[in-house]
Write an enzyme that holds these catalytic residues in place. Structure first.
Site, PDB file in Angstrom:
ATOM      1  N   ARG A  69     -31.885  -5.504   7.808  1.00 59.82           N
ATOM      2  CA  ARG A  69     -31.249  -6.406   8.780  1.00 59.82           C
ATOM      3  C   ARG A  69     -29.722  -6.361   8.725  1.00 59.82           C
ATOM      4  O   ARG A  69     -29.067  -6.889   9.610  1.00 59.82           O
ATOM      5  CB  ARG A  69     -31.752  -7.835   8.550  1.00 59.82           C
ATOM      6  CG  ARG A  69     -33.228  -7.973   8.867  1.00 59.82           C
ATOM      7  CD  ARG A  69     -33.736  -9.360   8.556  1.00 59.82           C
ATOM      8  NE  ARG A  69     -33.282 -10.341   9.531  1.00 59.82           N
ATOM      9  CZ  ARG A  69     -33.606 -11.640   9.485  1.00 59.82           C
ATOM     10  NH1 ARG A  69     -34.364 -12.087   8.505  1.00 59.82           N
ATOM     11  NH2 ARG A  69     -33.174 -12.467  10.396  1.00 59.82           N
ATOM     12  N   PRO A 113     -32.477 -12.990  -1.173  1.00 63.34           N
ATOM     13  CA  PRO A 113     -32.069 -13.389  -2.497  1.00 63.34           C
ATOM     14  C   PRO A 113     -31.460 -14.763  -2.563  1.00 63.34           C
ATOM     15  O   PRO A 113     -30.500 -15.065  -1.876  1.00 63.34           O
ATOM     16  CB  PRO A 113     -30.996 -12.367  -2.824  1.00 63.34           C
ATOM     17  CG  PRO A 113     -30.498 -11.903  -1.502  1.00 63.34           C
ATOM     18  CD  PRO A 113     -31.394 -12.386  -0.452  1.00 63.34           C
ATOM     19  N   GLU A 114     -31.994 -15.579  -3.431  1.00 62.41           N
ATOM     20  CA  GLU A 114     -31.293 -16.773  -3.854  1.00 62.41           C
ATOM     21  C   GLU A 114     -30.789 -16.441  -5.257  1.00 62.41           C
ATOM     22  O   GLU A 114     -30.926 -15.316  -5.714  1.00 62.41           O
ATOM     23  CB  GLU A 114     -32.230 -17.991  -3.828  1.00 62.41           C
ATOM     24  CG  GLU A 114     -32.779 -18.246  -2.421  1.00 62.41           C
ATOM     25  CD  GLU A 114     -33.694 -19.452  -2.313  1.00 62.41           C
ATOM     26  OE1 GLU A 114     -33.465 -20.434  -3.028  1.00 62.41           O
ATOM     27  OE2 GLU A 114     -34.644 -19.403  -1.512  1.00 62.41           O
ATOM     28  N   HIS A 123     -32.823   2.837   6.151  1.00 59.38           N
ATOM     29  CA  HIS A 123     -31.944   1.700   5.880  1.00 59.38           C
ATOM     30  C   HIS A 123     -31.254   1.790   4.521  1.00 59.38           C
ATOM     31  O   HIS A 123     -30.786   0.798   3.994  1.00 59.38           O
ATOM     32  CB  HIS A 123     -32.724   0.397   6.010  1.00 59.38           C
ATOM     33  CG  HIS A 123     -33.287   0.196   7.388  1.00 59.38           C
ATOM     34  ND1 HIS A 123     -32.501   0.111   8.517  1.00 59.38           N
ATOM     35  CD2 HIS A 123     -34.554   0.110   7.830  1.00 59.38           C
ATOM     36  CE1 HIS A 123     -33.276  -0.037   9.584  1.00 59.38           C
ATOM     37  NE2 HIS A 123     -34.524  -0.037   9.192  1.00 59.38           N
ATOM     38  N   LYS A 176     -22.110 -38.309   2.200  1.00 61.48           N
ATOM     39  CA  LYS A 176     -22.951 -37.471   3.066  1.00 61.48           C
ATOM     40  C   LYS A 176     -24.129 -38.247   3.627  1.00 61.48           C
ATOM     41  O   LYS A 176     -25.015 -38.643   2.891  1.00 61.48           O
ATOM     42  CB  LYS A 176     -23.462 -36.261   2.282  1.00 61.48           C
ATOM     43  CG  LYS A 176     -22.377 -35.433   1.638  1.00 61.48           C
ATOM     44  CD  LYS A 176     -22.381 -34.024   2.166  1.00 61.48           C
ATOM     45  CE  LYS A 176     -21.285 -33.200   1.523  1.00 61.48           C
ATOM     46  NZ  LYS A 176     -20.466 -32.534   2.525  1.00 61.48           N
TER      47      LYS A 176
END
Length: 295
Positions: free
Chosen positions: A125, A2-3, A102, A168
């Site tokens: 995971r 997910p973003e 899971h 940066k």
DNA sequence: AAGTGAACCTGAAGGC
DNA sequence: TGCCTTCAGGTTCACT
């Protein structure tokens, strides 16, 4: 997976089954995900009604009665699915893992009419996590306190980015993945936003800032591209990768609109470009870009 | 101080 | 078929 757009899609999908309903029972099939689950997790939230489903960056926030919130992060492979007594009614972002082995956390919800639904968190995971925090102190929650602005809000501007990029000297790709600079972007949407704005991923972030600290040419485009790609992805219900058919036929089709992500070797879609999408590795992660039209 | 790389964990996919 | 390597949408921690 997910973003930000995927988490927002999950939030919208869960809201009708959680907001205004009571957590009748919380089942934990193991004591930990990435981190140990909160002490007395079940006892602390059972019997409370969900006031509101919220989101900050890639974190889901389930606000409960009594000023307590559940914070959930889906890691790389986390997903929620909803089951009513009758049947499964939705599968929110979740490409793999139909595997009940899971299913780690199950919220049993009850509405006022006695209707029930199970909200099941599955995460092969286990990079995800859940935690509890006082609702009024969410801004102080460790994972939240240093987050940059949401790409959907008013505080993201070219001027803001100019200020953050100024010092940066690392590649723009890595800087955009830094959640302290902008919150919610991940590997897919960074690649897509850079392509849309014609900026090469290896370009140094401070090269988008003038010597006087103003936004250089291109930074305005990048800001717009970030906003646009995130908005489009949310509207499309996020992206679903490596999945088969969406059983409910509705969620997550933005992957069909990728212009560079996972398209190594394919022709660049920029009109008149003629370049070929290439894959490079930056900070150990894949970057997809078109060397011909991204400079 | 800032930047890169490894670690966390499982499963899918590709090469031989 | 099987074994091995590589890769995956994220975050954090330990090193230069």
């Amino acid at each position: 997976m997910p973003e930000l757009p995927e988490v927002e899609t999950v939030r919208r999908g869960l809201a009708p089954f959680m907001e205004g309903r009571t957590i009748r029972k919380l089942t934990l099939n193991r004591p930990d995900l990435r981190f140990p689950l909160p002490k007395d997790f079940s006892a602390r939230i059972e019997g409370r009604k969900v006031v509101r489903m919220s989101r900050r960056a890639k974190y889901l926030v389930i606000m409960l009665e009594g000023e307590l919130s559940v914070i959930a992060h889906l890691g790389m492979s986390g997903s929620f699915r909803i089951e009513t007594m009758a049947e499964a009614v939705g599968d929110f972002h979740h490409p793999r893992s139909k595997d009940a082995a899971h299913d780690h956390v199950i919220f049993q919800m009850a509405d006022e009419q006695g209707g029930e639904a199970r909200i099941i968190y599955n995460d092969p995971r286990r990079f995800g996590f859940m935690d509890l925090a006082e609702t009024g102190a969410l801004d102080l929650y460790p994972s939240f306190s240093a987050l940059g602005p949401e790409p959907t809000g008013n505080s993201l501007s070219a001027d803001y980015l100019a200020e953050r990029f100024r010092s940066k000297k690392s590649p723009i790709k890595s800087v955009l993945l830094d959640q302290r600079v902008i919150a919610g972007l991940g590997n897919i949407y960074v690649c897509e936003a850079l392509h849309r704005s014609g900026i090469g991923p290896e370009r140094l972030a401070n090269s988008l800032v003038t010597p006087t600290g103003r936004a250089a040419r291109g930074l305005e485009d990048l800001t717009g591209a970030i906003r646009q790609v995130i908005a489009e992805a949310i509207e499309a219900g996020g992206s679903t990768l490596r999945d088969h058919i969406q059983t409910d036929g509705s969620l997550g089709y933005f992957q069909h609109r990728f212009r560079v992500y996972d398209r190594e070797g394919e022709a660049c879609v920029t009109p008149g470009c003629g370049g070929t999408v290439s894959r490079i590795v930056q900070s150990g992660r894949s970057t997809f870009h078109c060397p011909a039209c991204q400079k």
